[in-house]
Each structure stands twice: as structure tokens, then as C-alpha cells.
Design an enzyme around this catalytic site. Structure first.
Site, PDB file in Angstrom:
ATOM      1  N   SER A 174      -9.311   2.351   4.128  1.00 58.16           N
ATOM      2  CA  SER A 174      -8.434   3.020   3.197  1.00 58.16           C
ATOM      3  C   SER A 174      -7.650   2.076   2.286  1.00 58.16           C
ATOM      4  CB  SER A 174      -7.442   3.895   3.983  1.00 58.16           C
ATOM      5  OG  SER A 174      -6.639   3.104   4.856  1.00 58.16           O
ATOM      6  N   SER A 230      -9.946  -0.408   7.913  1.00 55.89           N
ATOM      7  CA  SER A 230      -9.324  -0.210   6.612  1.00 55.89           C
ATOM      8  C   SER A 230      -8.796  -1.466   5.943  1.00 55.89           C
ATOM      9  CB  SER A 230      -8.187   0.814   6.720  1.00 55.89           C
ATOM     10  OG  SER A 230      -8.700   2.086   6.988  1.00 55.89           O
ATOM     11  N   LYS A 287       0.833  -1.201   0.000  1.00 54.19           N
ATOM     12  CA  LYS A 287       0.000   0.000   0.000  1.00 54.19           C
ATOM     13  C   LYS A 287       0.870   1.254   0.000  1.00 54.19           C
ATOM     14  CE  LYS A 287      -3.807   1.884   2.878  1.00 54.19           C
ATOM     15  NZ  LYS A 287      -4.556   1.626   4.129  1.00 54.19           N
TER      16      LYS A 287
END
Length: 466
Positions: free
Chosen positions: A154, A178, A79
Site C-alpha cells: 500500500s 506494503s 504516508k
């Protein structure tokens, strides 16, 4: 079957036994990435040259007869909010697009040491602060099951990449859902680990984090199978003493008393619940009951207060630390979403903040006592369906979003693990549940997840919806 369709466990076995090479596996996943990523924008930095070079090095290592690690030759993603040496830790923020990391975060280093091949970096909202994966730097990630709704956030890029076959394992992180929310939105498996299980820090952020983030934020994988979630956990959790929170504890704890008692919470107090998500929890309970678990509908302590405490702590942290930076560097939708949250939940004064942290400690004790009677708790990840893209930029929309995600806030507050697994369907979307347990008991969450997966069927990659 193409190599990109395999989970990490099967793919590593093929490579280890010489029936496929790391280069072939990496080329297969990169071909899949090029085929589907333009439709979903999950991977925002493709590392093709680096990945193929690493794959060649892995094949050469195998040819020399060297020791092979658990993810030897397996393509994965990381990520954009975690340090990876030589690449920007941009976190979806335009002014950070050239913010180059000099070293790997421990979780990235652990993936590399395990032999994984990192093929790309996945998208996140600006500052990783929404459940909508959209930012001014990289653009919007679309849900491959239904582009009109969020892929979650996220770690929405990670969830969408995993769902479409761009890597067998995707790194993510979780402070308010997330990892679990994108897993649920995209119909894959997502493991939020308990406090201190996986070492993590960014050397690009030497100033530290506020208390709420310190006690709530963790790393975790997205996968398509529960066995891969277990494998990824074992790899990601290798120690780094620079993270003072890291727990050096066994991956498997003592066997719980049998039958294992499970508390299911189909309708989470404090708001509305969609019938499809309610049914998913009950269906998960039926799967476990059929396997010999003792399943009851019973409420753990003070769920509504736990949700309130998460907001008090997190909104105060954000207001005092991240919000000023967001106002200077954030994108318009991210700022609007944050303003909407701040209009609904006001920052606390020091006395109230300390009282909330103290009450959190007392609530955690009550939950640990509850886990002694019910080692597993199952509730939905989202109480409703995935919201429409951009629904959080007004106070009214944000209120609905926060109501929807209230069940995801409990595990971070308490520092406990939560495993998201798909259960059931609603039209094109998957519904799903989260399995929670006492800290350091990811093992019994995964055991139960495997039972549910056996009944529901293993997740296979999907093509993006048109």
C-alpha cells in the site's frame, strides 16, 4: 548535481558543513516534486509552506550553533495512513478526508525530532488494503518505470516518490508487503522492520486493532541507498513507551559466526515464479558469495503453510473488523478487490483462528531455529513481475496477484525484518530480492544489502516514463 538527487546521508553532510542550507535542499526537492509529481501522483498533499518554514527554522537553529540531529534539513515524505498533527489521516478514503489528527504518530514525531523536513504526504489505496495504489479520494499513483503496472501498495506513493527524487526518505508501513513490494516495483530500497522495532500508533484510532494487525503491521522507510535505510531505521526506532510492543534493543547484535551462511530461495514453493525474479535471487547469492558469505539453495521450514496461515489470520481479522467499514466507506475497486480476496480465502471460525495463531507460534520457533544455522534468508519480493494496474478486482486476477506476492507474506507472519534491494533488470523494470533475518537483526540484513548494492550500483532518481 542538484540537491534533490542526493541521498539523505550526503545531503545532511552538505547542510551540516554549510555547503547547502536546509531551505535550498527543501526548495530543490519541492521543485522536483512540481516537475514530476503530476505524471505519477505519488504525493497527494504538498506541504510547501510548512516545509519551507521548517527549513528556515532549521537554518536558524544551525546559525545559533545548536545541536544538529541526524536528518537535519533533509526532505522526507510521510504516508496518508499515519497521524501527522494538523493534517487528515485519510488513508485514501473519501469520508475521512477531514479526519484531522491532533498529534503526531511516534514515527512522524521521530522524523521531526531528527531534523527532517516533511514536504508532503504520499498516496495509498483505500484503507491501505491493496498492492495497487489507487483510491477515489486521491486517484491513482503510477509507476515511474512503467505506468501500465502497479507501483506497489500500500505504500506505492512512497516508493514512487523515492524513485523519482521527491525526498530522500519516504515513510511507509507493511503488513503483507506494503514497504517491500513498492520498493521492488519502483526499483528502490525498502526496509520492513521486525516486530516492535519502530514504535507506532495512531491516536485517531483509539479502538485498537485486531490481533493479526497487532503482530504483523510495522513501519519502515523507502530510500535509494542502503546506508540511508540504516540511518532512517535508527531515527524511526527511537522509543515511545506508549507502544507496548516497542523493543529497546541495540541496533547491532552479536556478530554471526563466519562465514555467514545464507539460504537462498529462488523459486518459492506454492505457485509460479518468473525466470527474471528467480535469476535475481541467484544473482544476489553470487554477489554475497563473492564477498565471503556461504550461500546455499535450501528451503526454510514450511513456506507454503506460512502463506496459508497469513491468509487465515488476516482474512478473518479483516472480515470481522475492516470489511463492514469498507463496504460503507470504500471505493468500488477497493471493495471489488476485497470481495475477490474473500471469495478465495474464507474467514475462519473461532476454533480454526485460534489454531492458526497457535500454529504460527510453533512455525516461528522452527524458523528461529533455522536462522541459527542460516542467519540470512533471501527470496524474491514478488515471485512474478509487477501486475498490470487494477488486476485484483476479479477473483481470477486476485488469485494471480496473491500468487505473485506470496513470498512477501512470510516476514509479517513471523514478525521478522525484510530488506528489499534491487537486483537485475527486466526491460524497463528492476527485479529484486528481500533479505530476511531473525527478529531484531536488521543490521545483518543491511550489511548484506550493502554488499549487493556495491555490486549492482546505487539507485539514482529516475524521470517518469511517458
Amino acid at each position: 548535481m542538484d540537491l534533490w538527487q542526493l541521498d539523505a546521508t550526503d545531503l545532511e553532510r552538505l547542510i551540516r558543513t554549510g555547503r547547502a542550507s536546509a531551505r535550498e535542499a527543501t526548495q530543490s526537492v519541492l521543485s522536483r516534486l512540481h516537475a514530476v509529481n503530476p505524471a505519477i501522483n505519488a504525493v497527494v498533499r504538498v506541504l510547501e509552506e510548512e516545509a519551507l518554514s521548517a527549513a528556515d527554522a532549521a537554518d536558524a537553529k544551525q546559525a545559533r550553533g545548536e545541536v544538529l540531529r541526524p536528518l537535519h534539513g533533509v526532505p522526507v515524505t510521510t504516508k496518508v495512513n499515519v497521524d501527522q498533527a494538523g493534517l487528515p489521516t485519510d488513508n485514501g478514503v473519501v469520508p475521512l478526508k477531514d479526519f484531522i489528527a491532533g498529534h503526531d504518530s511516534p514515527v512522524v514525531a521521530n522524523l521531526k525530532r531528527a531534523g527532517a523536513i516533511i514536504v508532503g504526504r504520499t498516496n495509498a489505496p483505500a484503507f491501505s488494503m491493496r498492492i495497487f495504489t489507487d483510491n477515489a479520494l486521491h486517484g491513482r499513483t503510477l509507476n515511474p518505470l512503467d505506468p501500465a503496472v502497479t507501483p506497489g501498495g500500500s505504500s506505492g506513493g512512497a516508493g514512487a516518490a523515492t524513485a523519482t527524487g521527491i525526498g530522500a526518505i519516504a515513510h511507509g508501513n507493511d503488513i503483507g508487503g506494503s514497504v517491500r513490494i513498492p520498493a521492488s516495483c519502483n526499483g528502490v530500497v525498502g526496509l520492513r522492520v521486525g516486530y516492535g522495532r519502530i514504535p507506532a500508533f495512531n491516536l485517531t484510532a483509539p479502538g485498537g486493532r485486531p490481533p493479526g494487525a497487532v503482530i504483523m503491521a510495522v513501519q519502515g522507510p523507502h530510500t535509494r541507498t542502503v546506508r540511508d535505510a540504516r540511518l532512517a531505521l535508527e531515527v524511526m526506532a527511537q522509543g515511545d513507551r506508549r507502544d507496548w510492543r516497542w523493543n529497546d534493543v541495540p541496533m547491532r547484535g552479536p556478530e554471526p559466526a563466519r562465514p555467514i551462511r545464507v539460504a537462498i530461495v529462488p523459486e518459492v514453493p506454492g505457485g509460479t515464479s518468473h525466470p527474471a525474479q528467480v535469476e535475481a535471487v541467484r544473482q544476489a547469492g553470487r554477489h554475497l558469495a563473492a564477498a565471503g558469505y556461504a550461500v546455499e539453495e535450501v528451503l526454510p521450514p514450511d513456506i507454503e503453510r506460512a502463506i496459508e496461515l497469513w491468509h487465515i489470520i488476516c482474512v478473518t481479522d479483516v472480515f470481522g473488523s475492516l470489511w463492514p467499514t469498507m463496504q460503507k466507506m470504500g471505493d468500488p475497486d477497493g471493495i471489488a478487490a476485497m470481495q475477490s480476496w474473500l471469495s478465495l480465502h474464507k474467514p475462519a471460525d473461532l476454533e480454526t483462528y485460534i489454531a492458526a495463531m497457535t500454529e504460527r507460534e510453533a512455525l516461528a520457533l522452527r524458523w528461529m531455529q533455522f536462522f541459527e544455522s542460516y542467519p540470512l534468508v533471501i527470496m524474491p519480493v514478488l515471485c512474478g513481475l509487477p501486475p498490470k494496474q487494477g488486476a485484483d478486482v476479479t477473483p481470477e486476477g486476485q488469485a494471480e496477484v496473491l500468487d505473485n506476492m506470496r513470498a512477501a507474506l512470510i516476514a509479517p507472519l513471523l514478525g521478522i525484518p525484510g530488506l528489499a534491494v534491487p537486483v537485475g533488470r527486466h526491460g524497463a523494470l528492476r527485479t529484486g530480492v528481500q533479505i530476511m533475518a531473525m527478529r531484531n537483526r536488521e543490521d545483518i540484513c543491511l550489511d548484506a544489502g550493502e554488499v549487493i548494492e556495491a555490486a549492482e550500483g546505487v539507485v539514482t532518481p529516475v524521470d517518469p516514463a511517458g
